[in-house]
Design an enzyme around this catalytic site. Structure first.
Site, PDB file in Angstrom:
ATOM      1  N   HIS A 287       0.795  -1.229   0.000  1.00  0.00           N
ATOM      2  CA  HIS A 287       0.000   0.000   0.000  1.00  0.00           C
ATOM      3  C   HIS A 287       0.829   1.281   0.000  1.00  0.00           C
ATOM      4  O   HIS A 287       0.263   2.364   0.083  1.00  0.00           O
ATOM      5  CB  HIS A 287      -0.916   0.037   1.225  1.00  0.00           C
ATOM      6  CG  HIS A 287      -2.088  -0.890   1.131  1.00  0.00           C
ATOM      7  ND1 HIS A 287      -3.273  -0.543   0.527  1.00  0.00           N
ATOM      8  CD2 HIS A 287      -2.250  -2.159   1.574  1.00  0.00           C
ATOM      9  CE1 HIS A 287      -4.125  -1.556   0.603  1.00  0.00           C
ATOM     10  NE2 HIS A 287      -3.529  -2.556   1.227  1.00  0.00           N
ATOM     11  N   LYS A 504      -7.795  14.606   3.996  1.00  0.00           N
ATOM     12  CA  LYS A 504      -7.043  13.345   4.030  1.00  0.00           C
ATOM     13  C   LYS A 504      -6.078  13.454   5.198  1.00  0.00           C
ATOM     14  O   LYS A 504      -5.984  14.506   5.831  1.00  0.00           O
ATOM     15  CB  LYS A 504      -6.281  13.105   2.712  1.00  0.00           C
ATOM     16  CG  LYS A 504      -5.498  14.324   2.209  1.00  0.00           C
ATOM     17  CD  LYS A 504      -4.905  14.099   0.822  1.00  0.00           C
ATOM     18  CE  LYS A 504      -5.887  14.243  -0.289  1.00  0.00           C
ATOM     19  NZ  LYS A 504      -6.349  13.028  -0.926  1.00  0.00           N
ATOM     20  N   ARG A 505      -5.323  12.387   5.492  1.00  0.00           N
ATOM     21  CA  ARG A 505      -4.343  12.502   6.563  1.00  0.00           C
ATOM     22  C   ARG A 505      -3.352  13.639   6.244  1.00  0.00           C
ATOM     23  O   ARG A 505      -3.057  13.912   5.082  1.00  0.00           O
ATOM     24  CB  ARG A 505      -3.588  11.172   6.755  1.00  0.00           C
ATOM     25  CG  ARG A 505      -4.443  10.079   7.369  1.00  0.00           C
ATOM     26  CD  ARG A 505      -4.980  10.444   8.760  1.00  0.00           C
ATOM     27  NE  ARG A 505      -3.928  10.445   9.741  1.00  0.00           N
ATOM     28  CZ  ARG A 505      -3.612   9.386  10.514  1.00  0.00           C
ATOM     29  NH1 ARG A 505      -4.310   8.279  10.431  1.00  0.00           N
ATOM     30  NH2 ARG A 505      -2.638   9.457  11.382  1.00  0.00           N
ATOM     31  N   LYS A 510       1.361  14.604   0.868  1.00  0.00           N
ATOM     32  CA  LYS A 510       0.040  14.975   0.344  1.00  0.00           C
ATOM     33  C   LYS A 510      -0.040  16.482   0.049  1.00  0.00           C
ATOM     34  O   LYS A 510      -1.009  16.963  -0.509  1.00  0.00           O
ATOM     35  CB  LYS A 510      -1.055  14.546   1.319  1.00  0.00           C
ATOM     36  CG  LYS A 510      -1.174  13.012   1.411  1.00  0.00           C
ATOM     37  CD  LYS A 510      -2.257  12.586   2.380  1.00  0.00           C
ATOM     38  CE  LYS A 510      -2.330  11.091   2.604  1.00  0.00           C
ATOM     39  NZ  LYS A 510      -2.973  10.350   1.501  1.00  0.00           N
ATOM     40  N   THR A 612      -8.242   6.887  -2.320  1.00  0.00           N
ATOM     41  CA  THR A 612      -9.634   6.474  -2.565  1.00  0.00           C
ATOM     42  C   THR A 612     -10.562   7.670  -2.348  1.00  0.00           C
ATOM     43  O   THR A 612     -11.678   7.682  -2.863  1.00  0.00           O
ATOM     44  CB  THR A 612     -10.064   5.312  -1.652  1.00  0.00           C
ATOM     45  OG1 THR A 612      -9.704   5.622  -0.313  1.00  0.00           O
ATOM     46  CG2 THR A 612      -9.404   4.015  -2.074  1.00  0.00           C
ATOM     47  N   LYS A 616     -14.155   8.956  -4.316  1.00  0.00           N
ATOM     48  CA  LYS A 616     -15.403   9.365  -3.650  1.00  0.00           C
ATOM     49  C   LYS A 616     -15.861  10.720  -4.176  1.00  0.00           C
ATOM     50  O   LYS A 616     -17.054  10.931  -4.445  1.00  0.00           O
ATOM     51  CB  LYS A 616     -15.186   9.423  -2.130  1.00  0.00           C
ATOM     52  CG  LYS A 616     -15.003   8.055  -1.508  1.00  0.00           C
ATOM     53  CD  LYS A 616     -14.334   8.081  -0.142  1.00  0.00           C
ATOM     54  CE  LYS A 616     -13.837   6.683   0.211  1.00  0.00           C
ATOM     55  NZ  LYS A 616     -12.886   6.657   1.315  1.00  0.00           N
TER      56      LYS A 616
END
Length: 790
Positions: A287, A504-505, A510, A612, A616
């Site tokens: 992952h 998100k985290r 990110k 993911t 969404k």
């Protein structure tokens, strides 16, 4: 897992009946739903993906169990105090959990510590400490097929004689208190996402879930006949044909030596046979490619906690290296690279290598990620066994991420293409023919914007658009969320502004920092020319930082400091608002995603395995601004790159920049707006009480930025200008939204699970609908899969 009530009603086709019944009692179903605590038993995308997979496996009629730990305290609750993240314990079980059932009759012992005795009859692990694993079962209903699978979570319990035998000197009180040490194993979830923390308690947790689960699986295998005539089976030849175990990242990697221990030490199978069965049973999903996320356990810790497992790992490694040496004689460097044991100051076990060697299939979670796994991260292994490596692009369950959270849009789609798409999301492509339908364009815009239908009448769990829809429920996604934000954050939001969302985290890769620099740039532009036309934006950023991750916590503080200045500047007014969403979790995602116009997926190319959240947002009618990373690549492939806002470096550009050497200063010197924004952070413009507050952030951006924020800044800002330009043209924007929704079919977790079932587990999904409990079982036999008489 999030909340269970509404999801269960939808999957059982009972939502309308329940709404009505609760209404008759003078209660409000939505209020009731808000009372339920989220079950936050995982970190970020990895845990949520597992939850979507459970929903899909039940919906596809696959006999599957989800195994994990019943953490007494899940992922922490995040409070924002004075702009800083503060963690609070998530005491989610304080009022009990109505969805679980304890199963003490299946309680199992798990062993730790001790020593290994070798004799003629084989190895024996003795003098161990025992902890009991008590299972709690939660039902996982499939969608409208009367199938219910099980999620089994283990809770640690001290055995009754725990330590008491050691305390015959009379310290009975201390002996009883020491029971806590055993039960701490399932006390709390380590809140790290994409980061490895080598703590003894964490290794205990990993082995605890694996040891209990394998005993459970073997008990079930032995008790079921599968055509065998033995009353209890002791032959394991058919084990891999009956049992498939998917390792969700390396966290359950100890399952490989544990299954070998059971076969070799307890069931007395010869090594080669045990190893063949083990390899055919396990498959491993990778992952992440971030080096700090890969698990590498110190040998001495494993030796202390699981001495027999270390011996087995050494034996696996020896045989593995002998095989490599026979294929590549004298290639010592290759042996070093491929060993399960990393030599260094501290000898460590590379758990990813253990998973690859001990599995028959290895997969990444998006095309680009699986390619990187093969050509970079595990290149030597892929060269050795290319057929072992696969791709399985992640997906999301459309039940929770459309029906449940966005009933207005779900009904609109059903009106156009029928209701079957909920089980077969690829049918969304039928929406392509409505891209130019003016009425449909207006209705899609309305659902997002001002009014559509709320939770109206329902048949069979389906929300139907009919004459009996209550107009009072017609408050739609953005208005509803704007009211929520006003209530929670006391900030007046303009519902017709663009909702620009980055949830998100919180992690450097990110690039929430790049978003933050863009906010400052927009702020400076408005200040420079207040009269100029500016597309109003509400920028919403949310997510949790791991409690020990200093830079992530500084990023949260910076976003809040910038918000403080922007939201209180009269020159800016309602043109720009910035909100940091506190305590981002599944139930909050269900509110924000349907209200989003622009979804931020801006990781440095080559760092996000899949994502993911991006899927969404796409399914719920948001447009994506993103890099060519993770599943964004396939989203662009499905929808056409012109229907996403793609910017920035590609993987090969990042590689090239690494080769040349990334120099942040060059961008700072060349781009006046970037320089201004950085100087404001540096000078204390956003932290006047403590001008040096963000020195660490600025220093990182200039000297230690592995994720190259400055290198993509210019392309990002230009791309955001294109976003604003399109947003002015509501019709063109909505047409692009429809094209995205129509292309989202690939990203159903049903499709993902079908691929796992076909390519890795070798089982067939079943669309046979089991008759409901009030009908005799054989009533279902003379029916075709869709439930009509044959």
């Amino acid at each position: 897992m999030g909340r269970t009530l509404q999801n269960t009603m939808i999957n059982l086709g009972l939502q309308n009946a329940c709404d009505e019944a609760v209404y008759q009692l003078g209660l409000d179903m939505e209020e009731l739903e808000e009372i339920e605590e989220d079950a936050g038993l995982g970190n970020g995308g990895l845990g949520r993906l597992a939850a979507c997979f459970l929903d899909s496996m039940a919906t596809l009629g696959l006999a599957a169990y989800g195994y994990g730990i019943r953490y007494e305290y899940g992922i922490f609750n995040q409070k924002i105090r004075d702009g800083w993240q503060v963690e609070e314990a998530d005491d989610w079980l304080r009022h009990g959990n109505p969805w679980e059932k304890a199963r003490p009759e299946y309680m199992l012992p798990v062993h730790f510590y001790g020593r290994v005795e070798h004799s003629a009859s084989g190895a024996k692990w003795i003098d161990t400490q025992v902890v009991l694993a008590l299972p709690y079962d939660t039902p996982v209903p499939g969608y409208m097929n009367n199938t219910v699978n099980t999620m089994r979570l283990w809770s640690a319990r001290a055995p009754n004689d725990f330590n008491l035998r050691d305390f015959n000197v009379g310290d009975y009180i201390q002996a009883v208190l020491d029971r806590n040490l055993a039960e701490n194993i399932s006390r709390v979830l380590y809140p790290n996402d994409n980061f490895f923390e080598g703590k003894e308690l964490r290794l205990k947790q990993e082995y605890f879930v694996v040891a209990a689960t394998l005993q459970d699986i073997i008990r079930r295998f032995k008790a079921s006949k599968f055509g065998s005539t033995d009353s209890v089976r002791t032959v394991f030849d058919s084990f891999p044909d009956q049992v498939a175990i998917q390792l969700n990242d390396t966290h359950p990697a100890m399952a490989i030596p544990e299954l070998m221990r059971i076969f070799v030490d307890i069931e007395k199978l010869p090594w080669d046979k045990a190893w063949d069965i083990t390899k055919r049973t396990f498959a491993y999903t990778n992952h992440t490619v971030l080096p700090e996320a890969l698990e590498r356990w110190p040998v001495d810790l494993v030796e202390k906690l699981l001495p027999r497992h270390l011996q087995i790992i050494y034996e696996i490694n020896q045989r593995h290296l002998d095989h490599i040496a026979s294929l590549f004689p004298n290639d010592v460097d290759r042996l070093r690279r491929m060993s399960l044991i990393e030599e260094g100051n501290t000898k460590r076990i590379n758990m990813a290598h253990l998973c690859i060697v001990g599995s028959h299939a290895v997969n990444g979670v998006a095309k680009i990620h699986s390619e990187i796994v093969k050509t970079q991260v595990f290149e030597d292994f892929a060269e050795l066994e290319p057929e072992k490596f696969q791709n399985k692009t992640n997906g999301i369950t459309p039940r929770r991420w459309l029906l449940l959270c966005n009933p207005g849009l779900a009904e609109l789609i059903a009106e156009k293409i029928g209701e079957d798409y909920v089980r077969d999301l690829s049918q969304l492509t039928k929406l392509h023919k409505f891209v130019d339908d003016d009425l449909f364009i207006r209705e899609v815009a309305k659902v997002k914007q001002v009014r559509g239908v709320g939770r109206g009448s329902r048949e069979q769990g389906w929300c139907s658009l009919g004459a009996d829809v209550v107009p009072a429920l017609a408050q739609e996604n953005k208005v509803k969320f704007a009211l929520y934000l006003e209530k929670e954050y006391k900030v007046k939001i303009n519902p017709s502004s663009m909702f620009d969302v980055h949830v998100k985290r919180i992690h450097e890769y990110k690039r929430q920092l790049m978003n933050c620099l863009h906010i400052i740039t927009m702020y400076n532009r408005i200040r420079r020319d207040p009269a100029k036309l500016f597309v109003p934006r509400t920028v919403i950023i949310g997510g949790k930082a791991a409690p020990g991750y200093h830079m992530a916590k500084m990023i949260i503080k910076l976003i809040n400091a910038v918000a403080q200045v922007v939201n209180n500047d009269p020159v800016v007014g309602s043109k720009l608002k910035v909100i940091f969403l506190e305590n981002y979790r599944v139930s909050l995602a269900e509110k924000v995603i349907p209200a989003t116009d622009l979804s931020e997926q801006i990781s440095t190319a080559g760092t996000e395995a899949s994502g993911t959240g991006n899927m969404k947002f796409m399914l719920n009618g948001a447009l994506t601004i993103g890099t060519m990373d993770g599943a964004n690549v396939e989203m662009a492939e499905e929808a056409g790159e012109e229907n996403l806002f793609i910017f920035g470096m590609r993987v090969e550009d990042v590689t090239e920049l690494d080769r040349k050497g990334y120099n942040a200063q060059l961008y700072y010197d060349r781009l006046p707006e970037l320089k201004q924004a950085v100087d404001q952070i540096k000078s204390g413009f956003f932290s006047p009480k403590d001008p040096n507050l963000f020195n660490d952030v600025v220093n990182m951006l200039f000297h230690h930025d592995r994720f190259k924020v400055f290198a993509d800044y210019e392309a990002y800002v230009k791309c955001q200008e294109k976003v604003s330009e399109l947003y002015l043209n509501s019709k063109a924007w909505t047409k692009m939204v429809i094209r995205n929704i129509a292309a989202a079919g690939k990203f159903s977790s049903d499709r993902t699970i079908k691929e796992y079932a076909r390519d890795i587990w070798h089982v067939e999904p079943s669309d046979l609908k089991i008759p409901p409990p009030n009908e005799p079982r054989d009533a279902g036999q003379d029916k075709t899969p869709n439930g009509t008489a044959a």
